[in-house]
Design a protein around this motif. Structure first.
Motif, PDB file in Angstrom:
ATOM      1  N   GLU A 159       0.833  -1.203   0.000  1.00 15.42           N
ATOM      2  CA  GLU A 159       0.000   0.000   0.000  1.00 15.42           C
ATOM      3  C   GLU A 159       0.872   1.259   0.000  1.00 15.42           C
ATOM      4  N   ASP A 160       2.021   1.178   0.668  1.00 10.44           N
ATOM      5  CA  ASP A 160       2.949   2.304   0.733  1.00 10.44           C
ATOM      6  C   ASP A 160       4.315   1.749   1.101  1.00 10.44           C
ATOM      7  N   ILE A 161       5.348   2.447   0.668  1.00 11.37           N
ATOM      8  CA  ILE A 161       6.713   1.984   0.944  1.00 11.37           C
ATOM      9  C   ILE A 161       7.608   3.204   1.133  1.00 11.37           C
ATOM     10  N   ILE A 162       8.405   3.168   2.203  1.00 14.45           N
ATOM     11  CA  ILE A 162       9.286   4.276   2.549  1.00 14.45           C
ATOM     12  C   ILE A 162      10.639   3.694   2.939  1.00 14.45           C
ATOM     13  N   ALA A 163      11.716   4.313   2.481  1.00 15.62           N
ATOM     14  CA  ALA A 163      13.057   3.843   2.837  1.00 15.62           C
ATOM     15  C   ALA A 163      13.835   4.968   3.517  1.00 15.62           C
ATOM     16  N   THR A 167      -4.196  -5.920   7.448  1.00 14.27           N
ATOM     17  CA  THR A 167      -3.153  -4.966   7.089  1.00 14.27           C
ATOM     18  C   THR A 167      -2.080  -4.964   8.160  1.00 14.27           C
ATOM     19  N   GLY A 168      -0.972  -4.378   7.810  1.00 14.15           N
ATOM     20  CA  GLY A 168       0.117  -4.261   8.762  1.00 14.15           C
ATOM     21  C   GLY A 168       1.208  -3.364   8.226  1.00 14.15           C
ATOM     22  N   VAL A 169       2.218  -3.171   9.056  1.00 14.88           N
ATOM     23  CA  VAL A 169       3.398  -2.408   8.680  1.00 14.88           C
ATOM     24  C   VAL A 169       4.612  -3.246   9.046  1.00 14.88           C
ATOM     25  N   GLY A 170       5.488  -3.456   8.081  1.00 11.12           N
ATOM     26  CA  GLY A 170       6.727  -4.186   8.322  1.00 11.12           C
ATOM     27  C   GLY A 170       7.915  -3.259   8.162  1.00 11.12           C
ATOM     28  N   ILE A 171       8.881  -3.405   9.039  1.00 12.02           N
ATOM     29  CA  ILE A 171      10.143  -2.668   8.930  1.00 12.02           C
ATOM     30  C   ILE A 171      11.212  -3.702   8.636  1.00 12.02           C
ATOM     31  N   GLU A 200      16.641  -8.441   8.963  1.00 12.39           N
ATOM     32  CA  GLU A 200      15.724  -8.322  10.089  1.00 12.39           C
ATOM     33  C   GLU A 200      14.364  -7.815   9.610  1.00 12.39           C
ATOM     34  N   ARG A 201      13.304  -8.327  10.260  1.00 14.83           N
ATOM     35  CA  ARG A 201      11.951  -7.822  10.031  1.00 14.83           C
ATOM     36  C   ARG A 201      11.280  -7.624  11.383  1.00 14.83           C
ATOM     37  N   LYS A 202      10.669  -6.474  11.518  1.00 18.27           N
ATOM     38  CA  LYS A 202       9.794  -6.193  12.652  1.00 18.27           C
ATOM     39  C   LYS A 202       8.476  -5.774  12.029  1.00 18.27           C
ATOM     40  N   SER A 203       7.379  -6.252  12.579  1.00 18.83           N
ATOM     41  CA  SER A 203       6.102  -5.843  11.994  1.00 18.83           C
ATOM     42  C   SER A 203       4.998  -5.870  13.024  1.00 18.83           C
ATOM     43  N   VAL A 204       3.993  -5.092  12.723  1.00 19.07           N
ATOM     44  CA  VAL A 204       2.767  -5.061  13.511  1.00 19.07           C
ATOM     45  C   VAL A 204       1.646  -5.331  12.533  1.00 19.07           C
ATOM     46  N   ARG A 205       0.831  -6.323  12.854  1.00 20.49           N
ATOM     47  CA  ARG A 205      -0.268  -6.736  11.986  1.00 20.49           C
ATOM     48  C   ARG A 205      -1.562  -6.700  12.778  1.00 20.49           C
ATOM     49  N   ASP A 206      -2.652  -6.518  12.084  1.00 22.56           N
ATOM     50  CA  ASP A 206      -3.961  -6.504  12.735  1.00 22.56           C
ATOM     51  C   ASP A 206      -4.429  -7.946  12.943  1.00 22.56           C
ATOM     52  N   MET A 207      -3.786  -8.626  13.890  1.00 24.36           N
ATOM     53  CA  MET A 207      -4.080 -10.034  14.126  1.00 24.36           C
ATOM     54  C   MET A 207      -5.428 -10.226  14.820  1.00 24.36           C
ATOM     55  N   LEU A 208      -5.905  -9.242  15.554  1.00 26.70           N
ATOM     56  CA  LEU A 208      -7.209  -9.361  16.187  1.00 26.70           C
ATOM     57  C   LEU A 208      -8.289  -9.516  15.124  1.00 26.70           C
ATOM     58  N   ASP A 209      -8.259  -8.664  14.111  1.00 25.83           N
ATOM     59  CA  ASP A 209      -9.254  -8.763  13.048  1.00 25.83           C
ATOM     60  C   ASP A 209      -9.050 -10.043  12.238  1.00 25.83           C
ATOM     61  N   PHE A 210      -7.807 -10.421  12.021  1.00 22.84           N
ATOM     62  CA  PHE A 210      -7.490 -11.656  11.302  1.00 22.84           C
ATOM     63  C   PHE A 210      -8.126 -12.864  12.005  1.00 22.84           C
ATOM     64  N   LEU A 211      -7.936 -12.967  13.320  1.00 22.77           N
ATOM     65  CA  LEU A 211      -8.487 -14.086  14.084  1.00 22.77           C
ATOM     66  C   LEU A 211     -10.013 -14.024  14.135  1.00 22.77           C
ATOM     67  N   ARG A 212     -10.574 -12.823  14.167  1.00 29.50           N
ATOM     68  CA  ARG A 212     -12.030 -12.674  14.127  1.00 29.50           C
ATOM     69  C   ARG A 212     -12.576 -13.190  12.803  1.00 29.50           C
ATOM     70  N   GLN A 213     -11.902 -12.858  11.700  1.00 34.54           N
ATOM     71  CA  GLN A 213     -12.348 -13.303  10.390  1.00 34.54           C
ATOM     72  C   GLN A 213     -12.323 -14.826  10.261  1.00 34.54           C
ATOM     73  N   LEU A 214     -11.369 -15.460  10.916  1.00 39.44           N
ATOM     74  CA  LEU A 214     -11.278 -16.924  10.881  1.00 39.44           C
ATOM     75  C   LEU A 214     -12.278 -17.582  11.839  1.00 39.44           C
ATOM     76  N   GLY A 215     -12.888 -16.801  12.701  1.00 32.66           N
ATOM     77  CA  GLY A 215     -13.830 -17.355  13.659  1.00 32.66           C
ATOM     78  C   GLY A 215     -13.169 -17.892  14.917  1.00 32.66           C
ATOM     79  N   VAL A 216     -11.892 -17.576  15.106  1.00 29.77           N
ATOM     80  CA  VAL A 216     -11.163 -18.037  16.287  1.00 29.77           C
ATOM     81  C   VAL A 216     -11.626 -17.268  17.522  1.00 29.77           C
TER      82      VAL A 216
END
Length: 150
Positions: A68-72, A108-112, A122-138
């Motif tokens: 969606e967007d990329i910055i260096a 969605t998320g942001v990875g560094i 190295e990768r660090k990231s924050v992802r919307d895992m709450l919505d992801f797990l909700r979508q799966l019905g977990v």
């Protein structure tokens, strides 16, 4: 490498993810790679990276990531991304085995990503895992949450 070269490397890596081309990952990921995401585990090394990503693709074979967007800046590339896929294979997450649900997911998320000598180290990231797990019905939202976030 220049900032534009680092961004181009990340675009090619995402393309390799989308094509599910595991062989190409060796070209982009350093052998001593560290993945310190917002999960209860940390991946270390190229082989653990490949296993995790391959398992995810098996569980979501139509996996597709969009930048969606990329910055260096310096040796880092920030990628705002969107992931889409359908859960058609078994997947283990936080130690829980999830049988295929057939559900489509989008998150969605942001990875560094830190790049040294043309390879991601190295990768660090924050992802919307709450919505992801909700979508799966977990997880299911509470009645209060349903009112607040229809």
């Amino acid at each position: 490498m220049s900032l534009e070269e680092n961004k181009a490397l990340m675009r090619r890596l995402v393309e390799a993810f989308n094509k599910h081309n595991v062989a190409l990952w060796d070209e982009f990921i350093a052998p001593d790679f560290v993945d310190a995401r917002n999960t209860p585990f940390e991946l270390r090394g190229l082989d653990s990276f490949k296993k995790y990503e391959t398992d995810f693709i098996k569980a979501f074979p139509d996996y597709h990531e969009t930048i969606e967007d990329i910055i260096a800046e310096g040796d880092k590339v920030w990628v705002h991304f969107k992931v889409e896929g359908t859960h058609t294979g078994e997947w283990k997450f936080f130690g829980i085995s999830l049988a295929p649900t057939g559900k489509k997911i989008t998150y969605t998320g942001v990875g560094i990503w830190r790049i040294v000598d043309g390879k991601v180290v190295e990768r660090k990231s924050v992802r919307d895992m709450l919505d992801f797990l909700r979508q799966l019905g977990v997880i299911e939202p509470t009645e209060k949450a349903k009112k607040l976030f229809p």
